[in-house]
Design a protein around this motif. Sequence first.
Motif, short mmCIF file in Angstrom:
data_model
loop_
_atom_site.label_atom_id
_atom_site.label_comp_id
_atom_site.label_asym_id
_atom_site.label_seq_id
_atom_site.Cartn_x
_atom_site.Cartn_y
_atom_site.Cartn_z
N GLU A 70 0.90 -1.20 0.06
CA GLU A 70 0.12 0.07 -0.15
C GLU A 70 0.72 1.25 0.05
O GLU A 70 0.41 2.32 -0.54
CB GLU A 70 -1.05 0.00 1.33
CG GLU A 70 -2.01 1.00 1.32
CD GLU A 70 -3.07 0.91 2.55
OE1 GLU A 70 -3.42 1.92 2.52
OE2 GLU A 70 -3.23 -0.28 2.90
N HIS B 270 -6.83 4.64 -1.10
CA HIS B 270 -6.25 4.20 0.37
C HIS B 270 -7.51 3.77 0.96
O HIS B 270 -7.34 3.62 2.07
CB HIS B 270 -5.31 5.13 0.73
CG HIS B 270 -3.94 4.94 0.26
ND1 HIS B 270 -2.81 4.25 0.74
CD2 HIS B 270 -3.64 5.25 -1.01
CE1 HIS B 270 -1.93 4.32 0.07
NE2 HIS B 270 -1.95 4.65 -1.07
N PRO C 74 -10.85 2.32 2.87
CA PRO C 74 -11.46 1.01 2.84
C PRO C 74 -12.93 1.06 2.37
O PRO C 74 -13.75 2.00 2.70
CB PRO C 74 -11.42 0.73 4.43
CG PRO C 74 -11.34 2.08 5.08
CD PRO C 74 -10.83 3.27 3.94
N LEU D 51 -16.26 -1.37 3.20
CA LEU D 51 -16.96 -2.52 3.97
C LEU D 51 -17.92 -3.54 3.17
O LEU D 51 -18.86 -2.62 2.64
CB LEU D 51 -17.42 -2.18 5.47
CG LEU D 51 -16.53 -2.01 6.69
CD1 LEU D 51 -17.19 -1.34 7.96
CD2 LEU D 51 -15.96 -3.30 6.94
N VAL E 160 -13.43 -6.51 4.38
CA VAL E 160 -13.24 -5.24 3.94
C VAL E 160 -11.80 -5.40 2.73
O VAL E 160 -11.21 -6.36 2.83
CB VAL E 160 -12.42 -4.56 5.17
CG1 VAL E 160 -10.98 -5.27 5.57
CG2 VAL E 160 -12.10 -3.13 4.83
N LEU E 161 -12.02 -4.42 1.99
CA LEU E 161 -11.02 -4.22 0.73
C LEU E 161 -10.70 -2.87 0.55
O LEU E 161 -11.70 -2.01 0.70
CB LEU E 161 -11.65 -4.79 -0.47
CG LEU E 161 -11.57 -6.33 -0.57
CD1 LEU E 161 -12.26 -6.81 -1.94
CD2 LEU E 161 -10.23 -7.04 -0.60
N LYS E 162 -9.33 -2.53 0.60
CA LYS E 162 -9.01 -1.30 0.13
C LYS E 162 -9.38 -1.02 -1.43
O LYS E 162 -9.30 -1.93 -2.23
CB LYS E 162 -7.51 -0.86 0.48
CG LYS E 162 -7.15 -0.76 1.87
CD LYS E 162 -7.73 0.24 2.50
CE LYS E 162 -7.17 0.54 3.95
NZ LYS E 162 -5.79 0.93 4.03
N GLU F 48 -11.09 7.29 4.76
CA GLU F 48 -9.82 6.80 4.61
C GLU F 48 -9.21 6.87 6.05
O GLU F 48 -8.41 5.94 6.59
CB GLU F 48 -8.83 7.61 3.54
CG GLU F 48 -7.30 7.07 3.78
CD GLU F 48 -6.73 7.87 2.84
OE1 GLU F 48 -5.33 7.80 2.97
OE2 GLU F 48 -7.05 8.63 1.75
N GLU G 270 -9.18 6.81 9.98
CA GLU G 270 -10.05 6.17 10.96
C GLU G 270 -10.28 6.92 11.96
O GLU G 270 -11.37 6.88 12.87
CB GLU G 270 -9.52 4.91 11.63
CG GLU G 270 -9.04 3.68 10.75
CD GLU G 270 -8.63 2.44 11.50
OE1 GLU G 270 -8.59 2.47 12.89
OE2 GLU G 270 -8.01 1.61 10.87
N ASN H 47 -10.41 -3.37 12.37
CA ASN H 47 -9.47 -4.44 12.04
C ASN H 47 -10.15 -5.57 11.48
O ASN H 47 -10.59 -6.61 12.29
CB ASN H 47 -8.56 -4.82 13.21
CG ASN H 47 -7.77 -3.54 13.49
OD1 ASN H 47 -7.05 -2.98 12.93
ND2 ASN H 47 -7.62 -3.04 14.87
#
Length: 396
Positions: A16, A72, A74, A76, A86-88, A124, A126, A153
């Motif tokens: 990443e 970048h 995420p 859900l 989850v995938l970026k 992006e 958190e 996470n």
Amino acid sequence: PRRTEIIEMEGEVEDEDLIQREDMVVTVSHHGSIKRVPLSAYRVQARGGKGRSAMATKDEDFVTRLFVASTHAPILFFSSRGMAYVLKVWRLPLSTPQGKGKALVNLLPLAQGETITTVLPLPEKEAEWEGMDVMFATRSGDIRRNSLADFANVKANGKIAMKIEDGDAIVGVQLCSVRNDVLLTTRLGKCIRFAVDDVRVFKGRDSTGVRGIKLSEGDFVVSMAILRHVDATVAEARAYLKQAAMMRRATGAEDAESGTDVSTPEEGEEAGEETSLTTERYAQLGAAEEFVLTASERGFGKRTSAFEYRLTNRGGSGIVAMAMSDRNGPIVASFPVEDSDQIMLISDQGQTIRSPVSDVRIAGRATQGVTLFRMAEGEKCVSVERIGEAEDIEGE
């Protein structure tokens, strides 16, 4: 002589770290295909243009979701089995505006028969998740509210999002805040609206939640919608609805038989005192008004002001969402819409029809609605999707 000192790097380099930050257009189709396209690939067109196709799909498939997110950021994914994945954005298949994308089943470790019911793009950073909650709803009428931070996470094989009993399934997952209300609608024509605050924030993810609506035998929840909370009394809401109906008739937007008057009070519901609205208050309520589109199995539907769905406590039997009859059949979908949206209806025979929301009549909550989709004998509408501006991304 070399002036730069070359030394061993400390720490590890993640893939990443090598991905450039770039805005991507993420497109999701009805049958579960997904792709990303650089926003720069869509050239700006003048207002009023035809736009261009956002995804090449099969005849029976179409675009249902489109949003712009950083590489970048995420995303859900919530499944019918109660799992969260989850995938970026950078991990999604890169394609062209006309590309078909890739099936989610090839990107996520989905079990046999497991489907993705909700796709939620997230901020992006958190730190921006503070104060954001996730509301879950199941077919059996249970709901649960979790902090979005509970899904910070998520491993590659997913994370349990909600405990699902045998025969049950998640019907909706949406972001919410204390400034929202929850609207649950059932197959047999009932609905209930309550404040998000009526559901406590759960600390764990392995519970079934609490009761959102009390279901009659053979009934189940078909949709969950998140509505804006509006501080208005029952009397103010009824006065606004009557005045708005009169205004539409005066301008010719509705005929005298359109059924836009507020629904009559149901058994156990007080009519409330009559009141009049000032011009300023009428404008305030008009600016906050939302419309909920409800469609039935036989292809009938209507738009109803959200002011008709009175606020109650969760766990009750609810009120009428749509008049049930042999003509209408059970409800298949209910969700908020804007005038600029479009809807796609799909039948069990593979037939589809796409219509602008503005063509759907505004009617009272307890009315039957009008024809949205002419069904053949024995044919049933199985899904209704809001497609917004997905096919006309370049128009903006």
